[in-house]
Design an enzyme around this catalytic site. Structure first.
Site, short mmCIF file in Angstrom:
data_model
loop_
_atom_site.label_atom_id
_atom_site.label_comp_id
_atom_site.label_asym_id
_atom_site.label_seq_id
_atom_site.Cartn_x
_atom_site.Cartn_y
_atom_site.Cartn_z
N ASP A 162 0.85 -1.19 0.00
CA ASP A 162 0.00 0.00 0.00
C ASP A 162 0.90 1.25 0.00
OD1 ASP A 162 -3.23 0.49 0.99
OD2 ASP A 162 -1.83 2.19 1.11
N ASN A 203 -12.66 -3.78 2.17
CA ASN A 203 -13.71 -2.78 2.20
C ASN A 203 -14.54 -2.90 0.93
OD1 ASN A 203 -12.76 -1.63 4.66
ND2 ASN A 203 -11.16 -0.55 3.50
N GLU A 225 -12.46 2.89 -1.24
CA GLU A 225 -12.01 4.07 -2.00
C GLU A 225 -11.66 3.71 -3.44
OE1 GLU A 225 -8.77 5.73 0.23
OE2 GLU A 225 -10.05 6.20 1.93
N VAL A 226 -11.05 2.56 -3.63
CA VAL A 226 -10.63 2.16 -4.97
C VAL A 226 -11.56 1.03 -5.44
CG1 VAL A 226 -8.75 1.26 -6.39
CG2 VAL A 226 -8.23 2.79 -4.47
N HIS A 237 -9.80 -5.52 -3.70
CA HIS A 237 -8.51 -5.71 -3.06
C HIS A 237 -8.73 -6.18 -1.64
CE1 HIS A 237 -9.82 -1.53 -2.63
NE2 HIS A 237 -9.26 -1.53 -1.42
N HIS A 290 -6.70 -6.01 2.02
CA HIS A 290 -5.59 -5.44 2.76
C HIS A 290 -5.05 -6.52 3.69
CE1 HIS A 290 -6.87 -1.11 2.08
NE2 HIS A 290 -8.02 -1.71 1.90
P1 AMP Z 1 -9.87 1.05 0.19
O1 AMP Z 1 -10.21 2.23 1.04
O2 AMP Z 1 -10.16 -0.28 0.86
O3 AMP Z 1 -10.46 1.16 -1.18
O4 AMP Z 1 -8.29 1.05 0.07
C1 AMP Z 1 -7.59 1.65 -0.98
C2 AMP Z 1 -6.13 1.61 -0.60
O5 AMP Z 1 -5.37 1.91 -1.73
C3 AMP Z 1 -5.74 2.61 0.49
O6 AMP Z 1 -5.20 1.91 1.61
C4 AMP Z 1 -4.70 3.49 -0.19
O7 AMP Z 1 -3.65 3.86 0.68
C5 AMP Z 1 -4.22 2.59 -1.30
N1 AMP Z 1 -3.64 3.25 -2.45
C6 AMP Z 1 -4.10 4.36 -3.08
N2 AMP Z 1 -3.32 4.65 -4.15
C7 AMP Z 1 -2.36 3.70 -4.19
C8 AMP Z 1 -1.26 3.45 -5.05
N3 AMP Z 1 -0.99 4.24 -6.11
N4 AMP Z 1 -0.47 2.38 -4.79
C9 AMP Z 1 -0.73 1.59 -3.75
N5 AMP Z 1 -1.75 1.76 -2.90
C10 AMP Z 1 -2.55 2.81 -3.12
#
Ligand code: AMP
Length: 124
Positions: free
Chosen positions: A34, A92, A100-101, A105, A107
């Site tokens: 991350d 999540n 967020e993404v 994924h 974690h």
């Molecule tokens: P979520 O909130 O579960 O969608 O987690 C998204 C995760 O992606 C967060 O922990 C961010 O820190 C991580 N993240 C965002 N951009 C990047 C990136 N370019 N490379 C690696 N991790 C990222």
């Protein structure tokens, strides 16, 4: 939430448009660190297929993809010695999950005591 958005940051990583700190890569799965770690060790595991979240993956992915994904999770746990003192796996999903993404994924967090499972519980 209902259509995969190919402009998300993990899709860009998979297309090689932005870099990542790779841990393990197979034909179907990628694990990397991350970029904004929330624990001493914070890894992410993603399928290479375009799945928005866990339910999408479990509904639409093939058995080999699903097996490979969990095998990579296991390999990351092993490679980062996460099982020695324990770890937390989080996925999540959607709005209430705080995702967020919008590319599936999980974690994998560890390397230090992580505290209570949820720190966002609000007093009612
Ligand atoms: P979520 O909130 O579960 O969608 O987690 C998204 C995760 O992606 C967060 O922990 C961010 O820190 C991580 N993240 C965002 N951009 C990047 C990136 N370019 N490379 C690696 N991790 C990222």
């Amino acid at each position: 939430m209902h259509t995969y958005d190919p402009s998300n940051i993990f899709a860009k990583i998979l297309r090689g448009e932005i870099p990542c700190k790779k841990i393990i890569e197979t034909e179907r799965t990628l694990a990397f660190f991350d970029a904004f770690p929330k624990a001493a060790i914070h890894a992410l595991v993603i399928p290479k297929g375009s799945y928005m979240h866990l339910e999408d993956f479990l509904t639409h992915a093939g058995d080999e993809e699903i097996l490979d994904f969990w095998q990579v999770v296991r390999a990351v746990i092993s490679q980062l010695s996460l099982n020695d003192n324990g770890f937390r796996l989080i996925s999540n999903s959607g709005k209430h999950g705080g995702q967020e993404v919008p590319h599936l994924h999980v974690h994998l967090c560890g390397g230090e005591p992580l505290g209570p499972m949820l720190n966002a519980l609000k007093e009612k």
